[in-house]
Design an enzyme around this catalytic site. Structure first.
Site, PDB file in Angstrom:
ATOM      1  N   CYS A   2     -63.612 -30.128  20.130  1.00 38.74           N
ATOM      2  CA  CYS A   2     -63.980 -30.537  18.780  1.00 38.74           C
ATOM      3  C   CYS A   2     -65.340 -29.934  18.470  1.00 38.74           C
ATOM      4  O   CYS A   2     -66.055 -29.488  19.357  1.00 38.74           O
ATOM      5  CB  CYS A   2     -64.067 -32.057  18.695  1.00 38.74           C
ATOM      6  SG  CYS A   2     -62.599 -32.882  19.298  1.00 38.74           S
ATOM      7  N   ARG A  27     -63.082 -24.591  16.729  1.00 42.85           N
ATOM      8  CA  ARG A  27     -63.007 -25.528  17.863  1.00 42.85           C
ATOM      9  C   ARG A  27     -61.914 -26.581  17.688  1.00 42.85           C
ATOM     10  O   ARG A  27     -61.595 -27.297  18.624  1.00 42.85           O
ATOM     11  CB  ARG A  27     -64.353 -26.241  18.049  1.00 42.85           C
ATOM     12  CG  ARG A  27     -65.499 -25.304  18.309  1.00 42.85           C
ATOM     13  CD  ARG A  27     -66.779 -26.071  18.493  1.00 42.85           C
ATOM     14  NE  ARG A  27     -66.801 -26.703  19.791  1.00 42.85           N
ATOM     15  CZ  ARG A  27     -67.295 -26.176  20.893  1.00 42.85           C
ATOM     16  NH1 ARG A  27     -67.829 -24.974  20.836  1.00 42.85           N
ATOM     17  NH2 ARG A  27     -67.285 -26.817  22.025  1.00 42.85           N
ATOM     18  N   TRP A  74     -59.999 -31.652  17.485  1.00 40.04           N
ATOM     19  CA  TRP A  74     -58.809 -31.174  18.196  1.00 40.04           C
ATOM     20  C   TRP A  74     -58.339 -32.380  19.002  1.00 40.04           C
ATOM     21  O   TRP A  74     -59.004 -32.812  19.946  1.00 40.04           O
ATOM     22  CB  TRP A  74     -59.158 -30.006  19.120  1.00 40.04           C
ATOM     23  CG  TRP A  74     -57.966 -29.422  19.796  1.00 40.04           C
ATOM     24  CD1 TRP A  74     -57.099 -28.501  19.279  1.00 40.04           C
ATOM     25  CD2 TRP A  74     -57.492 -29.717  21.123  1.00 40.04           C
ATOM     26  NE1 TRP A  74     -56.119 -28.215  20.192  1.00 40.04           N
ATOM     27  CE2 TRP A  74     -56.329 -28.940  21.336  1.00 40.04           C
ATOM     28  CE3 TRP A  74     -57.929 -30.552  22.140  1.00 40.04           C
ATOM     29  CZ2 TRP A  74     -55.606 -28.970  22.519  1.00 40.04           C
ATOM     30  CZ3 TRP A  74     -57.205 -30.592  23.330  1.00 40.04           C
ATOM     31  CH2 TRP A  74     -56.065 -29.803  23.506  1.00 40.04           C
ATOM     32  N   ASN A  98     -66.998 -35.037  21.257  1.00 39.46           N
ATOM     33  CA  ASN A  98     -66.166 -33.934  21.749  1.00 39.46           C
ATOM     34  C   ASN A  98     -65.937 -34.171  23.233  1.00 39.46           C
ATOM     35  O   ASN A  98     -66.891 -34.466  23.956  1.00 39.46           O
ATOM     36  CB  ASN A  98     -66.911 -32.605  21.533  1.00 39.46           C
ATOM     37  CG  ASN A  98     -66.212 -31.435  22.198  1.00 39.46           C
ATOM     38  OD1 ASN A  98     -65.016 -31.475  22.444  1.00 39.46           O
ATOM     39  ND2 ASN A  98     -66.972 -30.383  22.474  1.00 39.46           N
ATOM     40  N   GLY A  99     -64.688 -34.066  23.690  1.00 38.49           N
ATOM     41  CA  GLY A  99     -64.414 -34.245  25.124  1.00 38.49           C
ATOM     42  C   GLY A  99     -63.486 -35.419  25.352  1.00 38.49           C
ATOM     43  O   GLY A  99     -62.790 -35.866  24.442  1.00 38.49           O
ATOM     44  N   GLU A 479     -49.259 -11.230  28.713  1.00 36.89           N
ATOM     45  CA  GLU A 479     -50.156 -11.340  27.559  1.00 36.89           C
ATOM     46  C   GLU A 479     -49.358 -11.206  26.253  1.00 36.89           C
ATOM     47  O   GLU A 479     -49.599 -11.935  25.282  1.00 36.89           O
ATOM     48  CB  GLU A 479     -51.245 -10.258  27.656  1.00 36.89           C
ATOM     49  CG  GLU A 479     -52.129 -10.075  26.434  1.00 36.89           C
ATOM     50  CD  GLU A 479     -52.959 -11.302  26.060  1.00 36.89           C
ATOM     51  OE1 GLU A 479     -52.935 -12.303  26.786  1.00 36.89           O
ATOM     52  OE2 GLU A 479     -53.620 -11.255  25.000  1.00 36.89           O
ATOM     53  N   LYS A 483     -49.228 -14.116  23.478  1.00 37.43           N
ATOM     54  CA  LYS A 483     -49.638 -13.866  22.094  1.00 37.43           C
ATOM     55  C   LYS A 483     -48.521 -14.281  21.132  1.00 37.43           C
ATOM     56  O   LYS A 483     -48.760 -14.920  20.120  1.00 37.43           O
ATOM     57  CB  LYS A 483     -49.930 -12.371  21.962  1.00 37.43           C
ATOM     58  CG  LYS A 483     -51.097 -11.963  21.176  1.00 37.43           C
ATOM     59  CD  LYS A 483     -52.451 -11.967  21.797  1.00 37.43           C
ATOM     60  CE  LYS A 483     -52.893 -13.247  22.401  1.00 37.43           C
ATOM     61  NZ  LYS A 483     -54.096 -13.113  23.189  1.00 37.43           N
ATOM     62  N   GLU A 486     -48.079 -18.144  20.958  1.00 35.04           N
ATOM     63  CA  GLU A 486     -49.135 -18.956  20.362  1.00 35.04           C
ATOM     64  C   GLU A 486     -49.242 -18.824  18.850  1.00 35.04           C
ATOM     65  O   GLU A 486     -49.624 -19.774  18.186  1.00 35.04           O
ATOM     66  CB  GLU A 486     -50.486 -18.754  21.064  1.00 35.04           C
ATOM     67  CG  GLU A 486     -51.245 -17.502  20.770  1.00 35.04           C
ATOM     68  CD  GLU A 486     -52.619 -17.492  21.460  1.00 35.04           C
ATOM     69  OE1 GLU A 486     -53.038 -16.416  21.883  1.00 35.04           O
ATOM     70  OE2 GLU A 486     -53.288 -18.539  21.555  1.00 35.04           O
ATOM     71  N   HIS A 502     -34.102 -11.686  40.133  1.00 34.47           N
ATOM     72  CA  HIS A 502     -34.246 -12.902  40.941  1.00 34.47           C
ATOM     73  C   HIS A 502     -34.121 -14.167  40.097  1.00 34.47           C
ATOM     74  O   HIS A 502     -34.533 -15.227  40.527  1.00 34.47           O
ATOM     75  CB  HIS A 502     -35.581 -12.872  41.691  1.00 34.47           C
ATOM     76  CG  HIS A 502     -35.673 -11.711  42.633  1.00 34.47           C
ATOM     77  ND1 HIS A 502     -34.955 -11.630  43.795  1.00 34.47           N
ATOM     78  CD2 HIS A 502     -36.356 -10.539  42.540  1.00 34.47           C
ATOM     79  CE1 HIS A 502     -35.209 -10.487  44.405  1.00 34.47           C
ATOM     80  NE2 HIS A 502     -36.066  -9.805  43.645  1.00 34.47           N
ATOM     81  N   LYS A 602     -59.855 -22.687  19.635  1.00 33.02           N
ATOM     82  CA  LYS A 602     -60.397 -21.449  20.192  1.00 33.02           C
ATOM     83  C   LYS A 602     -61.125 -21.697  21.502  1.00 33.02           C
ATOM     84  O   LYS A 602     -61.078 -20.889  22.408  1.00 33.02           O
ATOM     85  CB  LYS A 602     -61.347 -20.834  19.157  1.00 33.02           C
ATOM     86  CG  LYS A 602     -61.933 -19.508  19.556  1.00 33.02           C
ATOM     87  CD  LYS A 602     -60.942 -18.392  19.377  1.00 33.02           C
ATOM     88  CE  LYS A 602     -61.473 -17.041  19.803  1.00 33.02           C
ATOM     89  NZ  LYS A 602     -60.390 -16.156  20.254  1.00 33.02           N
TER      90      LYS A 602
HETATM   91  O1  M6R Z   1     -62.886 -18.664  25.882  1.00 28.85           O
HETATM   92  P1  M6R Z   1     -62.001 -18.300  27.027  1.00 28.85           P
HETATM   93  O2  M6R Z   1     -61.815 -16.831  27.191  1.00 28.85           O
HETATM   94  O3  M6R Z   1     -62.431 -18.921  28.328  1.00 28.85           O
HETATM   95  O4  M6R Z   1     -60.592 -18.905  26.653  1.00 28.85           O
HETATM   96  C1  M6R Z   1     -59.523 -18.842  27.545  1.00 28.85           C
HETATM   97  C2  M6R Z   1     -58.219 -19.155  26.845  1.00 28.85           C
HETATM   98  O5  M6R Z   1     -58.277 -20.431  26.261  1.00 28.85           O
HETATM   99  C3  M6R Z   1     -57.876 -18.126  25.762  1.00 28.85           C
HETATM  100  O6  M6R Z   1     -57.844 -16.840  26.263  1.00 28.85           O
HETATM  101  C4  M6R Z   1     -56.507 -18.461  25.135  1.00 28.85           C
HETATM  102  O7  M6R Z   1     -55.492 -18.281  26.078  1.00 28.85           O
HETATM  103  C5  M6R Z   1     -56.277 -17.597  23.894  1.00 28.85           C
HETATM  104  N1  M6R Z   1     -55.943 -18.437  22.777  1.00 28.85           N
HETATM  105  C6  M6R Z   1     -55.168 -16.623  24.054  1.00 28.85           C
HETATM  106  O8  M6R Z   1     -55.012 -15.828  22.919  1.00 28.85           O
END
Ligand code: M6R
Length: 607
Positions: A2, A27, A74, A98-99, A479, A483, A486, A502, A602
């Site tokens: 948050c 956040r 969040w 936050n937390g 990756e 992507k 998400e 497998h 983020k």
């Molecule tokens: O800020 P960070 O690089 O530590 O974040 C790690 C992950 O939360 C971040 O890479 C997340 O997987 C992204 N949303 C992927 O696009």
């Protein structure tokens, strides 16, 4: 996860808090709220959903007051609705948090037994009631805050305001970051310096276990025992950027297009192109003498680390242990002082990555970290930082930070290779030259947007997608899948192509697109065999390859995206772009919220 803001100001603070919250929306964006003290009374406005809803609420019913706190949420405990939105109130106390308060259930039972009534499903509300109960028992506001903090377990950042005191906010940090901004007869609290950038760049970062009494003209910082502590005030750098999409539809699109430039800046920071060498920076450990490198990170940053394992092992003959940080922190790995430890994080605040760093530090290891936010906690707790020069990344889906992380890791692998005597000076010159070409190839790939958009139109029709790759294209397959899921909410899996038979091959049928990432590299022929296996079962292949690969792939594909022929070392950097573009265009066709996809944030500062 948050975002928190607090202002003890000298003009109405609600519009300023809203402005700061806009910078913190990365956040969390489930709900938001602001509270101020107007005419001696606490008042608040809260709204479910994005910040625009709160902005609308504030227009309809403005808040007055020269002191206030704000929050963008969040959700962890309790659904994202207005009732669960912060600030939470209890008898003249207002709180944003936050937390996670880990012992909240026990505290809630205790407070309920004492007659406190809970109106939300959040863990935060226990903090508001605890402070209020301390006040009711005769504590001063500062004592009430301190006594409450001592009862809390978990990771949290808090800002607390008291009815009747228009000159004080108490801030506290145990885990998630909290910064104090110094103004002219005004003070600020914020989850990061970016939030405070319009107001001040004179910042004091609280450390874990710190709590601060913030007034217009003073700030006092204490530890949990109540001893005064000194934390240095510093000039924050690079925070006054404009959060602006330019001519792009989304931040993600803008950030994809910025890659040639930011990769170039990042590489230039680590490589001496003219001299054909990796630059010699201060290192936390000596590449020549360590016998292993341990890397931990989360999400996309983890996948950058996984790609670098191939580089460090191949070019520098340095064995790499790579872990997902949330697993690493609890798996009690024996630490050896002859290992180096490296952490990768865009935000520099990811809770699991930070905990892994601290685990290594407690074992006496020297720490290096690759971060995009230089003033982050991970950066500050490392022996040396290797910044990515990606600039602020706003889209939740990481794009330019990923390719910049790869650029740093590749540069470090070349340096490690030299220092370990694994490559000759000529080899080093060749590798540096190859890296220097990455930005140019990245620009060329951006021009494939029309073809990639066409493929994305097809992908937007399906529910499941499989990504395959070998060698460094295997993490890239993961990756690509990450992507796509998400931002488009299409289910996708990334697999090592050789692993297909497998298990996952059972999924293959005519409705399952299989995206194969296969530059014409040392394992290309093997990947072609795996594509044959897919084709034989009616799978629809989308091949991402180069000119040589397109010529030699003997398999019928639904579409072949042809990239320039690039040296093996830089293939993951260049191939990252079509993968990102595919996810981006698919999400646009699906009509999702590309920059702020559902359920995500983020910066992940909770476990
Ligand atoms: O800020 P960070 O690089 O530590 O974040 C790690 C992950 O939360 C971040 O890479 C997340 O997987 C992204 N949303 C992927 O696009």
């Amino acid at each position: 996860m948050c975002g928190i803001v607090g202002i003890v100001g000298h003009s109405p603070v609600a519009p300023l808090i809203l402005d700061a919250l806009k910078r913190l929306e990365y956040r969390g964006y489930d709900s938001a709220g602001v509270a101020t003290i107007e005419h001696g009374q606490l008042s608040r406005r809260r709204a479910e959903g994005k910040l625009v809803n709160l902005e609308r609420r504030l227009k309809e019913e403005p808040l007055d007051g020269m002191i206030g706190i704000g929050h963008t949420r969040w959700a962890t405990h309790g659904v994202p609705n207005e009732t669960n939105a912060h600030p939470h109130f209890s008898d003249g106390v207002a709180i944003v948090h936050n937390g996670i308060i880990e012992n909240f259930a026990e505290l809630r039972d205790e407070l309920t037994a004492d007659g406190y009534v809970f109106t939300s499903q959040t863990d935060t509300e226990v903090v508001a009631h605890l402070v209020a109960r301390e006040l009711a028992r005769g504590a001063t506001p500062v004592e009430a805050a301190h006594n409450t903090l001592k009862r809390l377990e978990g990771a949290f950042a808090l800002a607390i305001m008291f009815k009747g005191d228009e000159d004080m906010i108490v801030g506290a940090r145990n885990g998630p970051p909290l910064a104090v901004g110094h103004g002219e007869s005004e003070m600020f609290l914020g989850s990061d310096a970016i939030a405070l950038a319009p107001f001040t760049n004179s910042i004091t970062y609280l450390e874990d276990g710190d709590w601060a009494v913030v007034r217009r003209n003073s700030i006092a910082i204490y530890d949990m025992d109540g001893n005064k502590v000194h934390r240095k005030r510093q000039q924050s750098v690079g925070t006054s950027f404009l959060v602006d999409k330019g001519n792009h539809r989304h931040f993600m699109e803008k950030e994809i297009h910025e890659q040639p430039e930011v990769i170039s800046h990042t590489l230039a920071h680590y490589l001496d192109f003219a001299g054909g060498k990796a630059k010699a920076f201060e290192m936390p450990f000596d590449f020549a003498s360590i016998d292993r490198l341990s890397i931990a990170a989360c999400g996309t940053a983890y996948l950058a680390g996984l790609i670098s394992k191939y580089w460090f092992e191949r070019y520098a003959r340095l064995p790499v242990d790579i872990d997902i940080a949330s697993e690493f922190r609890y798996r009690e790995m024996p630490l050896s002082k002859s290992s180096g430890a490296m952490f990768v994080s865009q935000s520099g605040e990811t809770a699991d990555t930070l905990a892994s760093l601290r685990y290594c530090r407690s074992g006496g290891l020297k720490i290096g970290s690759i971060v995009n936010v230089r003033e982050s906690t991970i950066a500050r707790e490392s022996d040396a930082i290797f910044p990515t020069l990606a600039g602020p990344e706003i889209g939740v889906a990481s794009t330019k930070a990923f390719t910049c992380q790869l650029s740093v890791l590749a540069s470090l692998a070349v340096r490690a290779a030299r220092e370990r005597g694994a490559i000759s000076a000529d080899d080093e010159r060749t590798l540096v030259r190859q890296l220097s070409e990455a930005p140019r190839y990245a620009s060329q790939v951006l021009k494939l947007d029309q073809q990639i958009e066409k493929v994305a139109r097809e992908l937007a029709q399906v529910r499941h997608v499989l990504y395959l790759g070998r060698d460094t294209s295997y993490p890239l397959a993961m990756e690509g899948a990450l992507k796509l899921k998400e931002i488009s909410y299409i289910h996708a899996e990334g697999y090592a192509a050789g692993e297909l038979k497998h298990g996952p091959i059972a999924l293959i049928d005519e409705s399952m697109p299989v995206i194969v990432i296969a530059p014409h590299d040392r394992v290309f022929e093997k990947t072609v065999s795996n594509m044959q296996e897919v084709a034989a079962r009616g799978g629809r292949i989308i091949l991402v390859t180069d000119q040589k690969g397109a010529k030699h792939a003997t398999v019928k594909t639904m579409e072949t995206i042809v990239l320039p022929d690039v040296p093996e070392l830089i293939a993951p950097i260049v191939y990252a772009l079509p993968i990102q573009m595919l996810a981006y265009f698919t999400a646009v066709f699906m009509g999702t919220d590309v920059d702020q996809p559902r359920n995500l944030a983020k910066s992940v500062t909770v476990e």
